[in-house]
Design a protein around this motif. Structure first.
Motif, PDB file in Angstrom:
ATOM      1  N   GLY A 170       0.854  -1.202   0.000  1.00 46.07           N
ATOM      2  CA  GLY A 170       0.000   0.000   0.000  1.00 46.07           C
ATOM      3  C   GLY A 170       0.880   1.238   0.000  1.00 46.07           C
ATOM      4  O   GLY A 170       0.566   2.244   0.646  1.00 46.07           O
ATOM      5  N   THR A 224       1.396   3.441  -2.161  1.00 47.30           N
ATOM      6  CA  THR A 224       0.869   4.644  -2.818  1.00 47.30           C
ATOM      7  C   THR A 224      -0.176   5.370  -1.977  1.00 47.30           C
ATOM      8  O   THR A 224      -0.605   6.462  -2.325  1.00 47.30           O
ATOM      9  N   VAL A 241      -1.847   7.101   1.682  1.00 45.73           N
ATOM     10  CA  VAL A 241      -1.305   8.159   2.558  1.00 45.73           C
ATOM     11  C   VAL A 241      -0.474   7.580   3.704  1.00 45.73           C
ATOM     12  O   VAL A 241       0.532   8.162   4.102  1.00 45.73           O
ATOM     13  N   VAL A 242      -0.867   6.417   4.226  1.00 42.29           N
ATOM     14  CA  VAL A 242      -0.063   5.808   5.307  1.00 42.29           C
ATOM     15  C   VAL A 242       1.223   5.230   4.726  1.00 42.29           C
ATOM     16  O   VAL A 242       2.322   5.425   5.283  1.00 42.29           O
ATOM     17  N   GLY A 243       1.109   4.543   3.578  1.00 44.39           N
ATOM     18  CA  GLY A 243       2.299   3.962   2.950  1.00 44.39           C
ATOM     19  C   GLY A 243       3.326   5.028   2.593  1.00 44.39           C
ATOM     20  O   GLY A 243       4.526   4.868   2.820  1.00 44.39           O
ATOM     21  N   SER A 296      -1.636  -2.430  -5.568  1.00 45.69           N
ATOM     22  CA  SER A 296      -2.552  -3.281  -6.340  1.00 45.69           C
ATOM     23  C   SER A 296      -2.162  -3.227  -7.821  1.00 45.69           C
ATOM     24  O   SER A 296      -1.207  -2.543  -8.199  1.00 45.69           O
ATOM     25  N   CYS A 326      -0.043  -1.401   4.741  1.00 49.90           N
ATOM     26  CA  CYS A 326      -0.698  -0.087   4.777  1.00 49.90           C
ATOM     27  C   CYS A 326      -1.837  -0.092   3.774  1.00 49.90           C
ATOM     28  O   CYS A 326      -2.060   0.893   3.055  1.00 49.90           O
ATOM     29  N   ALA A 327      -2.524  -1.201   3.673  1.00 50.94           N
ATOM     30  CA  ALA A 327      -3.646  -1.341   2.737  1.00 50.94           C
ATOM     31  C   ALA A 327      -4.910  -1.623   3.543  1.00 50.94           C
ATOM     32  O   ALA A 327      -4.917  -1.521   4.768  1.00 50.94           O
ATOM     33  N   ASP A 328      -5.969  -1.987   2.850  1.00 47.18           N
ATOM     34  CA  ASP A 328      -7.262  -2.220   3.518  1.00 47.18           C
ATOM     35  C   ASP A 328      -7.289  -3.601   4.185  1.00 47.18           C
ATOM     36  O   ASP A 328      -6.408  -4.431   3.965  1.00 47.18           O
ATOM     37  N   THR A 381      -7.266  -6.782   1.809  1.00 49.26           N
ATOM     38  CA  THR A 381      -5.927  -7.106   1.303  1.00 49.26           C
ATOM     39  C   THR A 381      -5.079  -7.732   2.404  1.00 49.26           C
ATOM     40  O   THR A 381      -4.355  -8.710   2.179  1.00 49.26           O
ATOM     41  N   CYS A 425      -5.968   4.581  14.720  1.00 46.47           N
ATOM     42  CA  CYS A 425      -5.265   5.853  14.949  1.00 46.47           C
ATOM     43  C   CYS A 425      -5.812   6.618  16.160  1.00 46.47           C
ATOM     44  O   CYS A 425      -5.053   7.179  16.959  1.00 46.47           O
ATOM     45  N   SER A 444      -8.112  12.838   6.226  1.00 48.11           N
ATOM     46  CA  SER A 444      -7.117  11.885   5.711  1.00 48.11           C
ATOM     47  C   SER A 444      -7.155  10.570   6.481  1.00 48.11           C
ATOM     48  O   SER A 444      -6.534   9.596   6.058  1.00 48.11           O
TER      49      SER A 444
HETATM   50  N1  NAP Z   1      -5.312   7.208   6.974  1.00 44.37           N
HETATM   51  C1  NAP Z   1      -5.137   7.096   8.286  1.00 44.37           C
HETATM   52  O1  NAP Z   1      -5.088   8.082   9.040  1.00 44.37           O
HETATM   53  C2  NAP Z   1      -4.975   5.740   8.894  1.00 44.37           C
HETATM   54  C3  NAP Z   1      -4.599   5.658  10.240  1.00 44.37           C
HETATM   55  C4  NAP Z   1      -4.459   4.400  10.832  1.00 44.37           C
HETATM   56  C5  NAP Z   1      -4.680   3.267  10.076  1.00 44.37           C
HETATM   57  N2  NAP Z   1      -5.063   3.390   8.761  1.00 44.37           N
HETATM   58  C6  NAP Z   1      -5.246   2.151   7.997  1.00 44.37           C
HETATM   59  O2  NAP Z   1      -4.135   2.042   7.112  1.00 44.37           O
HETATM   60  C7  NAP Z   1      -4.527   1.398   5.919  1.00 44.37           C
HETATM   61  C8  NAP Z   1      -4.159   2.283   4.731  1.00 44.37           C
HETATM   62  O3  NAP Z   1      -4.945   3.465   4.817  1.00 44.37           O
HETATM   63  P1  NAP Z   1      -4.685   4.749   3.924  1.00 44.37           P
HETATM   64  O4  NAP Z   1      -5.365   5.844   4.643  1.00 44.37           O
HETATM   65  O5  NAP Z   1      -3.243   4.889   3.585  1.00 44.37           O
HETATM   66  O6  NAP Z   1      -5.547   4.393   2.615  1.00 44.37           O
HETATM   67  P2  NAP Z   1      -5.370   4.911   1.114  1.00 44.37           P
HETATM   68  O7  NAP Z   1      -4.736   6.249   1.080  1.00 44.37           O
HETATM   69  O8  NAP Z   1      -6.705   4.767   0.498  1.00 44.37           O
HETATM   70  O9  NAP Z   1      -4.369   3.843   0.477  1.00 44.37           O
HETATM   71  C9  NAP Z   1      -4.730   2.505   0.338  1.00 44.37           C
HETATM   72  C10 NAP Z   1      -3.541   1.718  -0.172  1.00 44.37           C
HETATM   73  O10 NAP Z   1      -3.902   0.337  -0.239  1.00 44.37           O
HETATM   74  C11 NAP Z   1      -3.457  -0.154  -1.496  1.00 44.37           C
HETATM   75  N3  NAP Z   1      -4.242  -1.303  -1.952  1.00 44.37           N
HETATM   76  C12 NAP Z   1      -5.573  -1.362  -2.170  1.00 44.37           C
HETATM   77  N4  NAP Z   1      -5.902  -2.601  -2.624  1.00 44.37           N
HETATM   78  C13 NAP Z   1      -4.746  -3.300  -2.686  1.00 44.37           C
HETATM   79  C14 NAP Z   1      -4.404  -4.626  -3.089  1.00 44.37           C
HETATM   80  N5  NAP Z   1      -5.336  -5.484  -3.516  1.00 44.37           N
HETATM   81  N6  NAP Z   1      -3.105  -5.015  -3.017  1.00 44.37           N
HETATM   82  C15 NAP Z   1      -2.155  -4.148  -2.596  1.00 44.37           C
HETATM   83  N7  NAP Z   1      -2.401  -2.876  -2.199  1.00 44.37           N
HETATM   84  C16 NAP Z   1      -3.682  -2.470  -2.250  1.00 44.37           C
HETATM   85  C17 NAP Z   1      -3.638   1.018  -2.430  1.00 44.37           C
HETATM   86  O11 NAP Z   1      -2.868   0.799  -3.595  1.00 44.37           O
HETATM   87  P3  NAP Z   1      -3.332   1.298  -5.060  1.00 44.37           P
HETATM   88  O12 NAP Z   1      -2.756   2.673  -5.236  1.00 44.37           O
HETATM   89  O13 NAP Z   1      -2.701   0.292  -5.938  1.00 44.37           O
HETATM   90  O14 NAP Z   1      -4.828   1.295  -5.087  1.00 44.37           O
HETATM   91  C18 NAP Z   1      -3.091   2.143  -1.548  1.00 44.37           C
HETATM   92  O15 NAP Z   1      -1.687   2.151  -1.624  1.00 44.37           O
HETATM   93  C19 NAP Z   1      -6.037   1.121   6.060  1.00 44.37           C
HETATM   94  O16 NAP Z   1      -6.228  -0.192   6.543  1.00 44.37           O
HETATM   95  C20 NAP Z   1      -6.476   2.122   7.102  1.00 44.37           C
HETATM   96  O17 NAP Z   1      -7.620   1.721   7.804  1.00 44.37           O
HETATM   97  C21 NAP Z   1      -5.202   4.588   8.158  1.00 44.37           C
END
Ligand code: NAP
Length: 358
Positions: free
Chosen positions: A12, A14, A16-18, A40, A74-76, A79, A133, A163
């Motif tokens: 993940g 790409t 915001v967490v990655g 993905s 850092c994905a859903d 995944t 978080c 975010s």
């Molecule tokens: N945002 C926050 O503040 C926060 C805080 C704590 C925890 N989290 C958790 O951290 C995780 C990531 O959140 P995010 O906010 O960074 O989400 P995001 O910005 O929507 O990014 C999601 C990432 O998951 C990847 N992904 C989706 N489907 C995939 C697959 N089949 N195989 C591999 N990678 C895949 C996406 O890649 P593509 O570009 O290829 O689609 C993207 O890199 C989630 O589980 C979220 O609940 C988020």
């Protein structure tokens, strides 16, 4: 094997967490050849700037974890459920940011400064969960108070950044704000309600029995697991606000033992994870000040003691992309790695001075 330079996969990369995880690794000088960026099908082949060059995103599949030592997921959740067990079966230590494994029996749910000491990281192929978080930010602030005075009950209201819902939350806030500035009425583009010029209850599903939404349930159950107190009363109200980054929280906790504001500030001031703001200072923590920082900002310490008990109130702002997600996961990775290298908690000692009972 050097102190931090394990071979790490970011699944993940790409999102915001990655991207935040990559930024932290870059700032620490983690070598490019020791990083595997995965995504993905959609982002496979995408170049991500890193150090003086770039890293190309590869498709996340079970075979991609060969030679990886630690994988930061850092994905859903879907995944994570599909890929994390396959990676772990190859001996990879998985640290997962999603909610897929958090409440699983035998899955460590770790905030290094709060419960890192009690966790057994010795098993290879372990899945470790990063807490939600909002839970991390709240417990960084409450952990030292809990150790010193004991928590009986916590009432918390969150003011959560868009975010927190990922990349698409940021796009929505920027787009809706521009649209309103151009004279249009606020209209929802991603969340169930408009996010520009608005405040709304967290978009996660409501549990019809308790009336709590998913985010509130996570704060309750995860906090109890991390603090090892299944009876702790936690009454959360989780809300989104038109802020791009950093979750804020208003917290009031009832304590088992009486405390003074000075004693609360003393234990908060001992934590390396907290920036303590003077309670009578001219300014107080804000999301803009806390954005991009590693520590959780804690201010407005107030204590009220009555015959019913002692209540402490706090105003807290924490960058949920860093300490609430990517940074906490990397700190867990550091713990895993330092214990594997030396069998010691050298890394934890740097993060978490012990809070003494006062
Ligand atoms: N945002 C926050 O503040 C926060 C805080 C704590 C925890 N989290 C958790 O951290 C995780 C990531 O959140 P995010 O906010 O960074 O989400 P995001 O910005 O929507 O990014 C999601 C990432 O998951 C990847 N992904 C989706 N489907 C995939 C697959 N089949 N195989 C591999 N990678 C895949 C996406 O890649 P593509 O570009 O290829 O689609 C993207 O890199 C989630 O589980 C979220 O609940 C988020």
């Amino acid at each position: 094997m050097s102190e931090h330079h394990y071979r790490v996969a970011i699944v993940g990369a790409t999102g915001v967490v990655g991207r935040e995880a990559l930024k932290i690794l870059e700032d620490r000088g983690h070598p490019t050849h020791q990083i595997v960026a995965m995504g993905s099908d959609r982002s496979s082949g995408t170049p991500i700037p890193y150090a003086d060059g770039e890293i190309s995103v590869t498709r996340a599949v079970p075979d991609a974890f060969v030679d990886v030592e630690i994988a930061l997921f850092c994905a859903d959740s879907t995944t994570a459920r599909e890929l994390a067990p396959a990676a772990a079966a190859q001996g990879v230590t998985v640290i997962d940011n999603s909610s897929a494994f958090r409440m699983g029996a035998g899955i460590p749910l770790v905030i290094p400064e709060v419960n890192g000491r009690g966790v057994d990281f010795s098993r290879s192929g372990q899945i470790i969960a990063n807490p939600n978080c909002s839970t991390i930010i709240m417990l960084v602030a409450l952990g030292p108070i809990h150790r010193a005075f004991g928590l009986k009950q916590v009432v918390v209201s969150t003011y959560q950044a868009v975010s927190g819902a990922g990349r698409s939350g940021i796009v929505a806030l920027r787009g809706e704000t521009a649209s309103v500035a151009a004279g249009h009425r606020p209209a929802p583009s991603h969340f169930p309600e408009p996010c520009a010029m608005n405040v709304f209850t967290h978009e996660s599903d409501l549990d019809p029995h308790s009336g709590l939404n998913g985010e509130e349930l996570k704060m309750i159950h995860e906090s109890r697991k991390i603090l090892g107190d299944s009876q702790l009363r936690i009454l959360p109200t989780c809300v989104r606000v038109p802020v791009e980054r950093v979750h804020s929280q208003s917290i009031t906790a009832r304590l088992h033992r009486h405390a003074t504001p000075e004693a609360i500030e003393s234990v908060l001031g001992e934590s390396s994870a907290i920036d303590l703001w003077p309670r009578n200072g001219p300014r107080h923590p804000t999301p803009l000040v806390a954005a991009g920082t590693d520590r959780v900002s804690v201010g407005r310490v107030r204590v009220e003691s009555t015959d019913q008990g002692c209540d402490v109130s706090l105003w807290v702002c924490g960058d949920q992309l860093r300490k609430g997600a990517a940074l906490n996961a990397i700190q867990v990775a550091d713990l895993v790695w330092s214990r594997r290298l030396s069998g010691s908690d050298a890394s934890l000692a740097r993060f978490a001075p012990q809070t003494k009972q006062v």
